[in-house]
Design a protein around this motif. Structure first.
Motif, PDB file in Angstrom:
ATOM      1  N   ASP A  14       3.532  13.225  -7.533  1.00 12.08           N
ATOM      2  CA  ASP A  14       4.591  14.510  -6.975  1.00 12.08           C
ATOM      3  C   ASP A  14       4.414  14.585  -5.569  1.00 12.08           C
ATOM      4  N   LYS A  15       5.285  15.303  -4.728  1.00 14.22           N
ATOM      5  CA  LYS A  15       5.323  15.479  -3.135  1.00 14.22           C
ATOM      6  C   LYS A  15       6.271  16.547  -3.035  1.00 14.22           C
ATOM      7  N   ALA A  16       5.763  17.304  -1.988  1.00 15.26           N
ATOM      8  CA  ALA A  16       6.634  18.338  -1.421  1.00 15.26           C
ATOM      9  C   ALA A  16       8.272  17.609  -1.097  1.00 15.26           C
ATOM     10  N   CYS A  17       9.381  17.789  -1.807  1.00 11.09           N
ATOM     11  CA  CYS A  17      10.523  17.135  -1.399  1.00 11.09           C
ATOM     12  C   CYS A  17      11.457  18.118  -1.756  1.00 11.09           C
ATOM     13  N   GLY A  18      12.730  18.080  -1.198  1.00  8.23           N
ATOM     14  CA  GLY A  18      14.155  18.844  -1.553  1.00  8.23           C
ATOM     15  C   GLY A  18      14.683  17.952  -2.811  1.00  8.23           C
ATOM     16  N   GLU A  19      14.219  16.944  -3.097  1.00  2.00           N
ATOM     17  CA  GLU A  19      14.665  16.079  -4.105  1.00  2.00           C
ATOM     18  C   GLU A  19      16.284  15.799  -4.155  1.00  2.00           C
ATOM     19  N   GLY A  20      16.760  15.763  -3.211  1.00  2.25           N
ATOM     20  CA  GLY A  20      18.154  15.325  -3.125  1.00  2.25           C
ATOM     21  C   GLY A  20      18.268  13.756  -2.688  1.00  2.25           C
ATOM     22  N   VAL A  21      18.948  13.235  -3.617  1.00  2.00           N
ATOM     23  CA  VAL A  21      19.214  11.459  -3.400  1.00  2.00           C
ATOM     24  C   VAL A  21      20.824  11.310  -2.882  1.00  2.00           C
ATOM     25  N   PHE A  33      -7.826   3.330  -3.252  1.00  2.00           N
ATOM     26  CA  PHE A  33      -7.357   3.725  -1.967  1.00  2.00           C
ATOM     27  C   PHE A  33      -7.655   2.354  -1.247  1.00  2.00           C
ATOM     28  N   VAL A  34      -6.768   2.157  -0.032  1.00  6.03           N
ATOM     29  CA  VAL A  34      -6.997   1.133   0.790  1.00  6.03           C
ATOM     30  C   VAL A  34      -7.644   1.711   2.201  1.00  6.03           C
ATOM     31  N   LYS A  35      -8.749   1.153   2.348  1.00  5.91           N
ATOM     32  CA  LYS A  35      -9.575   1.734   3.514  1.00  5.91           C
ATOM     33  C   LYS A  35      -8.928   0.742   4.719  1.00  5.91           C
ATOM     34  N   ARG A  85      13.969  15.193 -10.075  1.00  9.36           N
ATOM     35  CA  ARG A  85      12.658  15.854 -10.036  1.00  9.36           C
ATOM     36  C   ARG A  85      12.017  14.600  -9.552  1.00  9.36           C
ATOM     37  N   ARG A  86      11.120  15.037  -8.531  1.00 13.36           N
ATOM     38  CA  ARG A  86      10.313  13.988  -7.845  1.00 13.36           C
ATOM     39  C   ARG A  86       9.686  13.094  -8.807  1.00 13.36           C
ATOM     40  N   VAL A  87       8.681  13.824  -9.699  1.00 13.79           N
ATOM     41  CA  VAL A  87       7.789  13.191 -10.729  1.00 13.79           C
ATOM     42  C   VAL A  87       8.589  12.323 -11.538  1.00 13.79           C
ATOM     43  N   LEU A 112      -0.635  -0.800  -4.519  1.00 12.74           N
ATOM     44  CA  LEU A 112      -2.160   0.244  -4.431  1.00 12.74           C
ATOM     45  C   LEU A 112      -1.614   1.476  -4.094  1.00 12.74           C
ATOM     46  N   GLU A 113      -1.889   2.675  -4.721  1.00  9.37           N
ATOM     47  CA  GLU A 113      -1.633   4.046  -4.882  1.00  9.37           C
ATOM     48  C   GLU A 113      -2.832   5.007  -4.901  1.00  9.37           C
ATOM     49  N   ARG A 114      -3.320   5.596  -4.024  1.00  4.59           N
ATOM     50  CA  ARG A 114      -4.454   6.266  -3.988  1.00  4.59           C
ATOM     51  C   ARG A 114      -4.604   7.494  -5.294  1.00  4.59           C
ATOM     52  N   ARG A 115      -3.215   7.839  -5.342  1.00  5.43           N
ATOM     53  CA  ARG A 115      -3.056   9.050  -6.262  1.00  5.43           C
ATOM     54  C   ARG A 115      -2.936   8.336  -8.059  1.00  5.43           C
ATOM     55  N   ALA A 116      -2.944   9.202  -8.740  1.00  2.00           N
ATOM     56  CA  ALA A 116      -2.543   8.620 -10.242  1.00  2.00           C
ATOM     57  C   ALA A 116      -0.877   9.051 -10.281  1.00  2.00           C
ATOM     58  N   VAL A 168       0.722  -1.420  -0.073  1.00  2.20           N
ATOM     59  CA  VAL A 168      -0.078  -0.050  -0.046  1.00  2.20           C
ATOM     60  C   VAL A 168       0.871   1.226  -0.045  1.00  2.20           C
ATOM     61  N   GLY A 169       0.820   2.203  -0.911  1.00  5.93           N
ATOM     62  CA  GLY A 169       1.517   3.369  -1.110  1.00  5.93           C
ATOM     63  C   GLY A 169       2.543   3.094  -2.260  1.00  5.93           C
ATOM     64  N   GLY A 170       2.542   4.107  -3.378  1.00  2.11           N
ATOM     65  CA  GLY A 170       3.442   4.074  -4.342  1.00  2.11           C
ATOM     66  C   GLY A 170       4.561   5.161  -4.280  1.00  2.11           C
ATOM     67  N   GLY A 171       4.935   5.491  -3.039  1.00  2.00           N
ATOM     68  CA  GLY A 171       6.114   6.303  -3.040  1.00  2.00           C
ATOM     69  C   GLY A 171       7.282   5.605  -3.289  1.00  2.00           C
ATOM     70  N   PRO A 172       8.428   6.196  -3.011  1.00  2.00           N
ATOM     71  CA  PRO A 172       9.721   5.675  -3.319  1.00  2.00           C
ATOM     72  C   PRO A 172       9.773   4.250  -2.596  1.00  2.00           C
ATOM     73  N   ALA A 173       9.082   4.114  -1.158  1.00  5.37           N
ATOM     74  CA  ALA A 173       9.359   3.111  -0.661  1.00  5.37           C
ATOM     75  C   ALA A 173       8.615   2.017  -1.105  1.00  5.37           C
ATOM     76  N   GLY A 174       7.495   2.149  -1.257  1.00  5.43           N
ATOM     77  CA  GLY A 174       6.627   1.260  -1.824  1.00  5.43           C
ATOM     78  C   GLY A 174       7.110   0.651  -3.243  1.00  5.43           C
TER      79      GLY A 174
HETATM   80  C1  LIG Z   1       9.638  19.408   2.741  1.00  9.56           C
HETATM   81  C2  LIG Z   1      10.203  18.087   2.568  1.00  9.56           C
HETATM   82  C3  LIG Z   1      11.729  17.999   1.926  1.00  9.56           C
HETATM   83  C4  LIG Z   1      12.398  16.724   1.695  1.00  9.56           C
HETATM   84  N1  LIG Z   1      13.392  16.813   1.104  1.00  9.56           N
HETATM   85  C5  LIG Z   1      14.087  15.587   0.888  1.00  9.56           C
HETATM   86  C6  LIG Z   1      14.919  15.225   0.424  1.00  9.56           C
HETATM   87  O1  LIG Z   1      15.813  16.169  -0.068  1.00  9.56           O
HETATM   88  N2  LIG Z   1      15.960  14.167   0.150  1.00  9.56           N
HETATM   89  C7  LIG Z   1      14.991  12.892   0.744  1.00  9.56           C
HETATM   90  O2  LIG Z   1      15.676  11.817   0.366  1.00  9.56           O
HETATM   91  N3  LIG Z   1      14.026  12.972   1.381  1.00  9.56           N
HETATM   92  C8  LIG Z   1      13.387  14.159   1.423  1.00  9.56           C
HETATM   93  N4  LIG Z   1      12.278  14.166   2.073  1.00  9.56           N
HETATM   94  C9  LIG Z   1      11.660  12.793   2.535  1.00  9.56           C
HETATM   95  C10 LIG Z   1      10.916  12.368   1.559  1.00  9.56           C
HETATM   96  O3  LIG Z   1      10.123  12.871   0.738  1.00  9.56           O
HETATM   97  C11 LIG Z   1      10.106  10.965   2.251  1.00  9.56           C
HETATM   98  O4  LIG Z   1      11.326  10.437   3.087  1.00  9.56           O
HETATM   99  C12 LIG Z   1       9.787   9.968   1.126  1.00  9.56           C
HETATM  100  O5  LIG Z   1       8.845  10.507   0.275  1.00  9.56           O
HETATM  101  C13 LIG Z   1       9.095   8.683   1.903  1.00  9.56           C
HETATM  102  O6  LIG Z   1       8.885   7.953   0.989  1.00  9.56           O
HETATM  103  P1  LIG Z   1       7.540   6.701   1.409  1.00  9.56           P
HETATM  104  O7  LIG Z   1       7.446   5.902  -0.030  1.00  9.56           O
HETATM  105  O8  LIG Z   1       7.820   6.285   2.621  1.00  9.56           O
HETATM  106  O9  LIG Z   1       6.433   7.669   1.372  1.00  9.56           O
HETATM  107  P2  LIG Z   1       5.556   8.810   0.528  1.00  9.56           P
HETATM  108  O10 LIG Z   1       6.377   9.159  -0.506  1.00  9.56           O
HETATM  109  O11 LIG Z   1       4.721   9.488   1.602  1.00  9.56           O
HETATM  110  O12 LIG Z   1       4.679   7.851  -0.079  1.00  9.56           O
HETATM  111  C14 LIG Z   1       3.282   7.211   0.641  1.00  9.56           C
HETATM  112  C15 LIG Z   1       2.404   6.936  -0.652  1.00  9.56           C
HETATM  113  O13 LIG Z   1       1.213   6.175  -0.106  1.00  9.56           O
HETATM  114  C16 LIG Z   1       0.061   6.471  -0.568  1.00  9.56           C
HETATM  115  N5  LIG Z   1      -1.105   6.442   0.158  1.00  9.56           N
HETATM  116  C17 LIG Z   1      -1.160   6.729   1.762  1.00  9.56           C
HETATM  117  N6  LIG Z   1      -2.163   5.989   2.322  1.00  9.56           N
HETATM  118  C18 LIG Z   1      -2.813   5.239   1.186  1.00  9.56           C
HETATM  119  C19 LIG Z   1      -3.824   4.363   1.277  1.00  9.56           C
HETATM  120  N7  LIG Z   1      -4.663   4.144   2.283  1.00  9.56           N
HETATM  121  N8  LIG Z   1      -4.111   3.739   0.249  1.00  9.56           N
HETATM  122  C20 LIG Z   1      -3.528   3.864  -1.293  1.00  9.56           C
HETATM  123  N9  LIG Z   1      -2.336   4.823  -1.203  1.00  9.56           N
HETATM  124  C21 LIG Z   1      -1.971   5.319   0.253  1.00  9.56           C
HETATM  125  C22 LIG Z   1       0.097   8.112  -0.917  1.00  9.56           C
HETATM  126  O14 LIG Z   1      -0.782   8.604  -1.757  1.00  9.56           O
HETATM  127  C23 LIG Z   1       1.508   8.068  -0.922  1.00  9.56           C
HETATM  128  O15 LIG Z   1       1.821   8.294  -2.556  1.00  9.56           O
HETATM  129  C24 LIG Z   1      11.701  15.529   2.282  1.00  9.56           C
HETATM  130  C25 LIG Z   1      10.496  15.725   3.043  1.00  9.56           C
HETATM  131  C26 LIG Z   1       9.772  16.796   3.042  1.00  9.56           C
HETATM  132  C27 LIG Z   1       8.464  16.921   3.727  1.00  9.56           C
END
Ligand SMILES: Cc1cc2nc3c(=O)[nH]c(=O)nc-3n(C[C@H](O)[C@H](O)[C@H](O)COP(=O)(O)OP(=O)(O)OC[C@H]3O[C@@H](n4cnc5c(N)ncnc54)[C@H](O)[C@@H]3O)c2cc1C
Length: 382
Positions: A39-46, A121-123, A97-99, A31-35, A8-14
């Protein structure tokens, strides 16, 4: 259709988990709730470590240079003009770039055959025996394992009771929890290879002590029922003598045979001669002309395959041991005595002094391909 893993979650970890799991041959739904791409607020530095992971997962090659900007170090500046800076090792990091990162990870996941469900969306979820049932906007989805990669706040992890320090710790299991707590607490964690001890005290039953130390998945009384020998007239349960090696081997082989026959372990005491009687029963049901010796070899083969699997995955001889509290101090078994029993066990099994099945043993069991060196250690995963 039941999947091996639901993420659950299509961010970098998932997405990273999905790519790694699918590349190992597991069926994965994410499963990711968004399309996508998200994108997400992020400094984008890896950082360099993150770049190594992107490389290993085959994501970096899918990134366009136009979406990337290298950086060599980090500098923090305060309002009063003071600053601190440091340079990064290994050629520095990469701003991505995050996207673009999301798009590249999604493309890579698709290549690996991950079933990606966007705007899904996972409830919540319910546990079932050996599986988990997800309640999603697309309907129910069943999987053997759930990975909650739903972000920092993660409602799913909280729903699973992993909220707060104690819940997180307990959910890790005692070995990993002790690693997190530190301070020598591993000595008090009653576990072998990460599995907690059952209710058979190694101090009172030496064959069982050996069985728990060498068993493939840790202190598991369903893989070694060697306490039966301790509680019989066959051996002195308080003596750490070499005879325990063959007894522990026999117990493991028979447990493996019972598992293969899908027999409940509580039937152990019903048989006077398990392999011979099981062969007769199996023959009646299937018509196969099996005998006791063949079934004994089946159990032994299973145990050898488990050992080879563990070795391939990086297990070492050091892990064939017991918690320090059962080895040291008054009443403790003693490391040397355990080592002597393990040596007797190796010899009964036809394994080397390092606990590795010898080519001769593997050939005797009909595992010729593995005897010829077909069991290479797996490369470390990223
Ligand atoms: C302002 C800011 C700056 C940052 N700068 C950096 C940086 O420069 N370098 C860096 O390495 N990290 C940075 N980070 C941290 C980084 O963004 C996070 O560590 C990273 O996004 C975590 O990834 P994740 O996959 O765990 O979670 P997320 O990226 O939060 O992804 C979680 C996903 O799960 C989905 N989701 C949630 N609930 C559900 C549900 N019930 N059903 C389906 N989908 C769901 C969400 O839509 C989301 O897409 C920054 C964070 C912030 C806030």
């Amino acid at each position: 259709m039941r999947r091996d893993i639901a993420i659950v979650g299509g961010g970098p970890a998932g997405l990273a988990c999905s790519i790694e799991a699918a590349s190992r041959g597991l069926s994965v739904v994410l499963l990711e709730r968004r399309a996508f791409p998200c994108d997400k607020a992020c400094g984008e530095g890896v950082m360099p470590e993150g770049l190594r992971v992107l490389e290993a997962l085959g994501i970096r090659a899918l990134l366009s240079p136009n979406d990337c900007a290298p950086f060599r170090g980090i500098r923090y500046e305060q309002e009063d003009g003071s600053w601190a800076e440091g340079s990064l090792p290994d050629g520095g990091g990469l701003g991505i770039r995050r996207v673009a990162l999301s798009a590249a990870m999604v493309a890579r996941a698709r290549e690996e055959g991950v079933d990606l469900r966007e705007q899904a969306f996972v409830k919540g979820f319910q546990r079932a025996p050996n599986s988990v049932l997800l309640d999603t906007s697309l309907g129910p989805i069943e999987a053997s394992l759930l990975i909650a990669a739903d972000g920092l706040a993660s409602p799913l992890r909280r729903a699973a009771g992993r909220e707060g320090r104690l819940g997180e710790l307990v959910a890790m299991g005692s070995r990993r929890a002790a690693g997190a707590v530190g301070g020598g607490s591993i000595d008090f964690a009653p576990q072998v290879k990460g599995m907690e001890m059952p209710g058979y005290h190694p101090g009172a039953m030496r064959t069982m002590a050996l069985g728990l130390a060498v068993a493939a998945r840790g202190a598991d009384h369903n893989r070694s029922g060697a306490y039966e020998a301790d509680l019989s007239e066959e051996t002195d349960r308080l003596e750490a003598d070499p005879g325990k090696g063959a007894l522990a081997k026999r117990s493991e082989d028979r447990a493996a045979l019972m598992d293969s026959l899908i027999l409940c372990k509580f039937l152990r005491g019903v048989f006077a001669d398990l392999p011979a009687e099981a062969a007769a029963l199996l023959g009646l049901v299937t018509g196969w002309p099996v005998d006791g010796a063949e079934l004994e070899a089946v159990g032994e083969r299973v145990v050898n395959l488990r050992r080879l699997y563990n070795l391939r995955e990086g297990a070492t001889r050091d892990e064939d041991t017991l918690p320090a509290r059962f080895l040291e101090g008054g009443g403790g078994l003693g490391r040397e005595r355990l080592a002597a029993m393990i040596a007797a066990y190796d010899s009964a099994r036809g394994w080397s002094a390092e606990g590795v099945p010898t080519p001769g043993t593997l050939r005797r069991l009909g595992l010729d391909a593995l005897a010829a060196g077909g069991n290479h250690p797996r490369e470390a995963s990223p």
